[in-house]
Design a protein around this motif. Structure first.
Motif, short mmCIF file in Angstrom:
data_model
loop_
_atom_site.label_atom_id
_atom_site.label_comp_id
_atom_site.label_asym_id
_atom_site.label_seq_id
_atom_site.Cartn_x
_atom_site.Cartn_y
_atom_site.Cartn_z
N ALA A 191 -27.30 -40.10 -10.89
CA ALA A 191 -26.74 -39.82 -12.22
C ALA A 191 -25.35 -39.18 -12.16
CB ALA A 191 -27.69 -38.92 -12.99
N SER A 192 -25.12 -38.32 -11.16
CA SER A 192 -23.85 -37.58 -11.15
C SER A 192 -22.82 -38.14 -10.16
CB SER A 192 -24.13 -36.11 -10.81
OG SER A 192 -24.73 -36.06 -9.52
N ALA A 193 -23.04 -39.36 -9.67
CA ALA A 193 -22.19 -39.90 -8.59
C ALA A 193 -20.79 -40.27 -9.09
CB ALA A 193 -22.86 -41.10 -7.95
N ILE A 194 -19.80 -40.03 -8.21
CA ILE A 194 -18.40 -40.40 -8.48
C ILE A 194 -18.01 -41.45 -7.45
CG2 ILE A 194 -16.01 -39.55 -8.43
CD1 ILE A 194 -17.38 -36.71 -9.00
N LYS A 195 -17.39 -42.53 -7.90
CA LYS A 195 -16.98 -43.59 -6.96
C LYS A 195 -15.56 -43.32 -6.44
CE LYS A 195 -19.58 -47.79 -7.88
NZ LYS A 195 -19.48 -49.21 -8.21
N ILE A 196 -15.43 -43.30 -5.12
CA ILE A 196 -14.13 -43.08 -4.48
C ILE A 196 -13.83 -44.30 -3.61
CG2 ILE A 196 -12.83 -41.61 -2.89
CD1 ILE A 196 -14.71 -39.30 -3.60
N LEU A 202 -12.74 -22.04 6.71
CA LEU A 202 -11.75 -22.96 7.27
C LEU A 202 -12.42 -24.02 8.16
CD1 LEU A 202 -8.86 -20.53 8.29
CD2 LEU A 202 -9.31 -21.61 6.09
N ASN A 203 -13.77 -23.98 8.24
CA ASN A 203 -14.49 -24.96 9.06
C ASN A 203 -14.74 -26.26 8.31
OD1 ASN A 203 -16.57 -22.47 10.74
ND2 ASN A 203 -14.52 -23.21 11.23
N GLY A 204 -13.93 -26.51 7.31
CA GLY A 204 -14.08 -27.74 6.53
C GLY A 204 -12.77 -28.08 5.86
N ALA A 205 -12.76 -29.22 5.15
CA ALA A 205 -11.57 -29.61 4.39
C ALA A 205 -11.92 -29.53 2.91
CB ALA A 205 -11.14 -31.03 4.75
N LEU A 206 -10.93 -29.18 2.11
CA LEU A 206 -11.14 -29.08 0.66
C LEU A 206 -10.78 -30.42 0.02
CD1 LEU A 206 -11.81 -27.00 -1.64
CD2 LEU A 206 -9.33 -26.78 -1.94
N LEU A 207 -11.74 -30.99 -0.70
CA LEU A 207 -11.49 -32.23 -1.44
C LEU A 207 -11.26 -31.85 -2.90
CD1 LEU A 207 -11.58 -35.39 -1.63
CD2 LEU A 207 -14.03 -35.17 -2.06
N VAL A 208 -10.13 -32.30 -3.45
CA VAL A 208 -9.78 -31.98 -4.85
C VAL A 208 -9.72 -33.29 -5.63
CG1 VAL A 208 -8.12 -30.86 -6.37
CG2 VAL A 208 -8.39 -30.03 -4.03
N LEU A 209 -10.65 -33.47 -6.56
CA LEU A 209 -10.70 -34.71 -7.35
C LEU A 209 -10.25 -34.44 -8.78
CD1 LEU A 209 -14.20 -36.07 -6.19
CD2 LEU A 209 -11.96 -36.68 -5.30
N LYS A 210 -9.37 -35.30 -9.27
CA LYS A 210 -8.96 -35.27 -10.69
C LYS A 210 -9.12 -36.68 -11.23
CE LYS A 210 -5.54 -31.65 -9.76
NZ LYS A 210 -4.12 -31.27 -9.80
N ALA A 211 -8.95 -36.84 -12.54
CA ALA A 211 -9.20 -38.16 -13.16
C ALA A 211 -8.28 -39.24 -12.58
CB ALA A 211 -9.03 -38.06 -14.66
N GLU A 212 -7.04 -38.87 -12.22
CA GLU A 212 -6.09 -39.89 -11.76
C GLU A 212 -5.48 -39.60 -10.40
OE1 GLU A 212 -3.38 -40.19 -15.00
OE2 GLU A 212 -4.84 -41.15 -16.31
N SER A 213 -6.05 -38.66 -9.68
CA SER A 213 -5.52 -38.38 -8.34
C SER A 213 -6.59 -37.69 -7.51
CB SER A 213 -4.28 -37.47 -8.41
OG SER A 213 -4.68 -36.15 -8.77
N MET A 214 -6.39 -37.69 -6.20
CA MET A 214 -7.28 -36.91 -5.35
C MET A 214 -6.48 -36.38 -4.18
SD MET A 214 -9.76 -39.85 -3.90
CE MET A 214 -9.18 -41.30 -3.08
N GLU A 268 -13.71 -42.14 -12.39
CA GLU A 268 -14.47 -42.00 -13.64
C GLU A 268 -15.44 -40.85 -13.54
OE1 GLU A 268 -16.14 -45.81 -14.55
OE2 GLU A 268 -14.16 -46.78 -14.52
N GLY A 269 -15.66 -40.19 -14.67
CA GLY A 269 -16.66 -39.11 -14.69
C GLY A 269 -16.08 -37.77 -14.31
N ILE A 270 -14.74 -37.69 -14.17
CA ILE A 270 -14.14 -36.39 -13.82
C ILE A 270 -13.26 -35.91 -14.96
CG2 ILE A 270 -12.46 -35.25 -12.32
CD1 ILE A 270 -13.72 -36.32 -10.04
#
Length: 396
Positions: A144-149, A174-186, A207-209
């Motif tokens: 239900a909450s999936a975002i397509k990338i 810092l043991n990971g990367a930050l993913l930043v999703l917006k409606a028209e950019s990532m 879609e869905g963001i």
């Protein structure tokens, strides 16, 4: 703030198929999925069931699950199911054995006492399994909450940031990367405190963001994601479906689902360290810079890897010296008409960036002074992708 999320549950699920599994599968199809799943399995674990694959057969498919409690991978392949059921098989032993079998059909059957029989042509093997009831429950993908990338975009972002993630366990955020999703950019950002890789892709449609969604993805999960994106499972490979809940991240590619526990904690305010006024710059061919760096780095101090960059009238000089091995200098001719500048960097950090851009095209090096962070970026006309790499200078 708590620094760890709860791991996958060791409770087991009752709804899964039970019974004496009896199936036939193609070696090629089984091996492809075992190859994808085996990298999740812990080599050395104090919980024996975690070194097993879970096999579940129902309908016309065999589902294969592997987990180390931090992350899990669930995948499947077509199978002729004579009897639905479930069993667990030692992962490494099975993978090595299936690789050695000739091409053709393989029959897999659950015997008494959790033993599993594997027959192929004239080969007949029985492996010691464990009770299916001991295998941890793996969370289901929340559709239900999936975002397509777009998969190629995600693959590119991971490869351009994963090398800058900290490997110091104490710096857990810092043991990971930050993913930043917006409606028209990532965007994706990673740093280890000495360098920072930041890539932003514009012109995406997600879609869905609404607003902004920030997610910290552990290095281990990114590595797994990277190999899954590289191998593909042959179906629906254009997109990755991404979802999360309170404790878990989910990535679905074709028929494969990767889960990972979340890293909690606050990622540093990276925007504060992005250089604003690096107004001295030089543009060089990546290949020339890589060659010079690799040669000069041979003579850098082994512990620090420090090299010196000297910018003078129309030339870039790269040099190093150490009491053990000697000294080296390379000169690249290139337009430069600002004040002379000398700044030190870790040579490996520079090489990592050039590898990430494929060591092609031209690269722009931007500086302010010897005490301020330097910035590197590809000098190309790709307006939809902004990639920058920030490096803290070293005292030399």
């Amino acid at each position: 703030m708590s620094t760890t999320a709860s791991p996958l549950s060791l409770e087991t699920t009752e709804a899964a198929p039970t019974g004496n599994l009896d199936i036939t599968v193609s070696r090629a199809e089984l091996l492809r999925e075992l190859t994808a799943a085996q990298s999740v399995v812990e080599r050395k674990t104090t919980i024996p069931i975690l070194s097993n694959f879970l096999f579940e057969a129902a309908g016309d498919r065999l589902t294969i699950t592997a987990t180390d409690l931090d992350q899990s991978l669930r995948t499947s392949c077509p199978a002729k199911v004579k009897k639905p059921g479930a069993c667990t098989v030692p992962a490494r032993k099975l993978y090595d054995y299936i690789r050695l079998l000739p091409e053709g059909e393989i029959s897999i059957k659950l015997m008494d006492n959790h033993w599993v029989q594997i027959r192929a042509g004239r080969s007949n093997t029985k492996m010691v399994g464990m009770a299916r009831a001991n295998f941890p429950q793996v969370p289901e993908f929340p559709t239900a909450s999936a975002i397509k990338i777009a998969a190629p975009a995600l693959r590119s972002m991971v490869s351009k940031t994963i090398f800058a993630i900290s490997s110091e366990e104490s710096r857990y955020t810092l043991n990971g990367a930050l993913l930043v999703l917006k409606a028209e950019s990532m965007a994706m950002v990673a740093t280890d405190g000495h360098r920072l890789a930041h890539i932003e892709r514009l012109g995406e449609t997600l879609e869905g963001i609404t607003g902004e969604k920030k997610t910290l993805i552990p290095r281990k999960a990114l590595g797994e994601l990277q190999s899954l994106l590289a191998s593909g499972s042959g179906e629906d490979d254009d997109f990755v479906e991404f979802a999360d809940d309170e404790t878990t991240l989910f990535f679905r590619m074709g028929g494969r689902v990767l889960t990972s526990r979340k890293l909690t904690g606050q990622f540093p305010n990276y925007e504060a360290v992005l250089p604003r006024d690096n107004n001295k710059f030089v543009i060089v061919r990546s290949e020339d810079l890589m060659g010079a760096l690799q040669r000069v780095a041979q003579f850098a101090d082994e512990r620090s890897g420090a090299i010196k960059i000297r910018l003078e009238q129309n030339e870039l000089r790269i040099s190093s010296s150490s009491t053990d091995s000697g000294e080296s200098e390379d000169i690249i001719e290139t337009p430069y008409n600002y004040d002379p500048l000398v700044v030190g960097f870790n040579s490996q950090y520079l090489i990592d960036f050039l590898k990430a851009i494929g060591n092609t095209g031209e690269v722009r090096l931007e500086f302010k002074d010897a005490q301020s962070a330097g910035q590197m970026r590809p000098e190309d006309a790709n307006e939809d992708q902004k990639y920058r790499y920030i490096l803290m200078p070293m005292r030399i």
